[in-house]
Design a protein around this motif. Structure first.
Motif, PDB file in Angstrom:
ATOM      1  N   MET A   1     -10.436  -8.405   5.590  1.00  0.00           N
ATOM      2  CA  MET A   1     -11.043  -9.309   4.603  1.00  0.00           C
ATOM      3  C   MET A   1     -10.098 -10.476   4.324  1.00  0.00           C
ATOM      4  O   MET A   1     -10.531 -11.634   4.200  1.00  0.00           O
TER       5      MET A   1
ATOM      6  N   ARG B   1       0.828  -1.214   0.000  1.00  0.00           N
ATOM      7  CA  ARG B   1       0.000   0.000   0.000  1.00  0.00           C
ATOM      8  C   ARG B   1       0.862   1.263   0.000  1.00  0.00           C
ATOM      9  O   ARG B   1       0.478   2.271  -0.600  1.00  0.00           O
TER      10      ARG B   1
ATOM     11  N   GLU C   1     -10.549   0.606  -2.360  1.00  0.00           N
ATOM     12  CA  GLU C   1      -9.830   1.147  -1.203  1.00  0.00           C
ATOM     13  C   GLU C   1      -9.620   2.650  -1.356  1.00  0.00           C
ATOM     14  O   GLU C   1      -9.532   3.380  -0.363  1.00  0.00           O
TER      15      GLU C   1
ATOM     16  N   LEU D   1      -5.879 -11.576  -3.115  1.00  0.00           N
ATOM     17  CA  LEU D   1      -6.528 -10.461  -2.432  1.00  0.00           C
ATOM     18  C   LEU D   1      -5.578  -9.278  -2.233  1.00  0.00           C
ATOM     19  O   LEU D   1      -5.982  -8.126  -2.323  1.00  0.00           O
TER      20      LEU D   1
ATOM     21  N   ILE E   1     -10.032  -4.562  -5.610  1.00  0.00           N
ATOM     22  CA  ILE E   1      -9.960  -4.186  -4.190  1.00  0.00           C
ATOM     23  C   ILE E   1      -9.182  -2.883  -4.026  1.00  0.00           C
ATOM     24  O   ILE E   1      -9.598  -1.989  -3.274  1.00  0.00           O
TER      25      ILE E   1
ATOM     26  N   THR F   1      -9.551  -4.098   4.081  1.00  0.00           N
ATOM     27  CA  THR F   1      -9.016  -5.103   3.157  1.00  0.00           C
ATOM     28  C   THR F   1      -8.202  -6.139   3.910  1.00  0.00           C
ATOM     29  O   THR F   1      -8.327  -7.346   3.664  1.00  0.00           O
TER      30      THR F   1
ATOM     31  N   SER G   1      -8.137   0.438   3.804  1.00  0.00           N
ATOM     32  CA  SER G   1      -7.031  -0.516   3.678  1.00  0.00           C
ATOM     33  C   SER G   1      -7.064  -1.529   4.814  1.00  0.00           C
ATOM     34  O   SER G   1      -6.839  -2.729   4.601  1.00  0.00           O
TER      35      SER G   1
ATOM     36  N   GLN H   1     -16.298  -0.177   0.281  1.00  0.00           N
ATOM     37  CA  GLN H   1     -15.361  -1.047   0.996  1.00  0.00           C
ATOM     38  C   GLN H   1     -15.938  -1.496   2.333  1.00  0.00           C
ATOM     39  O   GLN H   1     -15.688  -2.616   2.781  1.00  0.00           O
TER      40      GLN H   1
ATOM     41  N   PHE I   1     -16.641  -5.476   3.166  1.00  0.00           N
ATOM     42  CA  PHE I   1     -16.059  -6.087   4.360  1.00  0.00           C
ATOM     43  C   PHE I   1     -17.145  -6.747   5.208  1.00  0.00           C
ATOM     44  O   PHE I   1     -16.987  -7.884   5.663  1.00  0.00           O
TER      45      PHE I   1
END
Length: 453
Positions: A101, A24, A136, A126, A132, A98, A95, A143, A147
């Motif tokens: 997730m 990220r 994000e 993922l 995704i 994610t 984030s 998002q 989730f």
């Protein structure tokens, strides 16, 4: 042994988190992909209103359910309107969602007894999935609901595997939270899931009181709107949304309205109709003078939606009955179109600098042959995913608990798919991202066969 296993799992998650953070940071500082600017649209009240009168803005919010505005109101209060920090905060929040997730995906893999190698493939899928990454960095509630849907799916699987009462209750709580972020998740869906649980596991009738409490909480936005506006609905805009299934939907809604000169009122923008329908509401339903719902400052939270939405919905239903063949054929085309594009093929908004990397591909898609090939390949993949899950649910002789869980998850996803296809004019790719977990379930089933476990 259990302690060693827990230590390994903790270390394993830390490694994944570190890789996730690096990926990220690379996206943000090297590729310069970041959150798009504030987009009020139909979903978000004016930030000054959220800042200066937080309680009133939530009380007088009726066009949408309150979840997304509630999050924004809190962030605006905490950061005193500093949009740069607010964008960064939501980007970090999305984030983190994610990452969680991914965490739930790992737990689901282990409920299916998938090998570690298969688990790593799914984690990689993922971590670096462009859909995704897209959401994000999109300033919207997508998002959050994706989730919640993923977390709910794990709770459903865990309930059937363990028969622990808490996982059933957590499933209802997830549906409750979803209803606060998106009006599509109606209280009736919570009741339907409760009935399905009873069909498969009739022992747990003691949850009736709990389900009553949760459904009561899910009805709060509608009850509040009934008290404040004398209209029982969680979203006054839902009727307008439904009418967009037809072209020229706005003209169809207001075709019968005439001005003082007995001429048809025709505008190119829905907001230009607000003063007209606002007066009708104030004269026929309830007198309200609050700036959050009347006048120009109310924007898309204007009380005109109560009248306009009802007219649009009535007109749309009438058109369906008048010409069902057109409606069905058009909705079938919508189904084909929504399953022939990537989840990030959402053109109403996009992250900053997204086009810098995807723009060239989008231009290539303008070539009819390439666009058609892309659509056919994605459609075939989507259908393969659906039929693989159906085969597992109905034609697998073992894993009864997992089959039951996937049946209920599949029904909730089918509900999502049906409403988005039959009752929404556009944005199906954004809506269907909510059920992204079906891709994880599909990959687990396929990898179990490939890895022979």
């Amino acid at each position: 042994m259990i302690i060693k296993k827990n230590l390994f799992f903790s270390s394993y998650l830390i490694y994944i988190l570190l890789i996730f953070i690096v990926s990220r940071l690379f996206l943000s500082f090297t590729l310069d992909i970041s959150m798009n600017d504030l987009n009020y649209g139909y979903k978000l009240l004016d930030y000054p209103n959220l800042e200066n009168s937080f309680l009133n803005s939530i009380i007088y919010l009726h066009s949408q359910t309150p979840g997304w505005n509630f999050l924004n109101a809190i962030s605006f209060k905490i950061f005193t309107g500093n949009l740069t920090i607010i964008y960064l905060t939501f980007n970090i929040l999305f984030s983190l969602l994610t990452f969680f997730m991914i965490y739930y995906a790992i737990l689901i893999c282990r409920e299916f007894d998938l090998k570690l190698s298969g688990e790593i493939i799914i984690i990689s899928f993922l971590l670096f999935n462009p859909t995704i990454i897209f959401y994000e960095n999109l300033f919207d509630y997508n998002q959050v609901i994706t989730f919640l849907f993923t977390q709910m799916s794990y709770f459903i699987i865990k309930f059937f595997k363990s028969n622990e009462n808490k996982f059933e209750i957590l499933t209802y709580v997830n549906l409750l939270l979803l209803s606060y972020f998106w009006a599509l998740f109606q209280p009736a869906l919570i009741l339907l899931v409760f009935i399905l649980f009873r069909f498969f596991d009739r022992e747990y009738f003691k949850n009736i009181f709990v389900i009553f409490i949760i459904i009561s909480f899910s009805l709060i936005p509608s009850i509040k709107n009934k008290i404040v506006f004398d209209v029982f609905t969680s979203s006054s805009k839902s009727g307008v949304d439904f009418s967009t299934i037809f072209p020229n939907w706005l003209d169809n809604c207001v075709y019968s309205e005439k001005n003082k000169d007995n001429d048809f009122i025709v505008h190119d923008n829905i907001e230009k109709y607000f003063p007209y329908y606002e007066r009708i509401y104030l004269n026929e339903i309830k007198q309200i003078s609050n700036e959050f719902v009347v006048g120009k400052s109310s924007k898309h939270n204007n009380v005109a939606y109560f009248i306009l939405g009802k007219k649009c919905q009535t007109n749309a239903i009438s058109k369906i009955f008048d010409n069902p063949n057109y409606y069905l054929s058009d909705r079938f085309k919508t189904f084909l179109a929504s399953h022939g594009k990537f989840g990030f093929d959402f053109m109403s908004a996009e992250p900053k600098n997204w086009n810098k990397y995807y723009g060239n591909l989008k231009q290539i898609y303008n070539i009819p042959e390439i666009k058609l090939t892309k659509q056919i390949l994605i459609f075939i993949l989507c259908m393969f995913i659906y039929f693989s899950l159906l085969k597992f649910v109905f034609y697998t002789n073992r894993n009864n608990s997992l089959r039951k869980a996937l049946f209920i998850i599949g029904l909730i996803y089918f509900y999502l798919l049906a409403i988005c296809t039959l009752g929404a004019g556009t944005e199906q790719e954004r809506y269907l991202y909510t059920g992204f977990v079906i891709n994880i379930l599909f990959m687990i089933i396929v990898l179990k066969k490939i890895l022979k476990n």
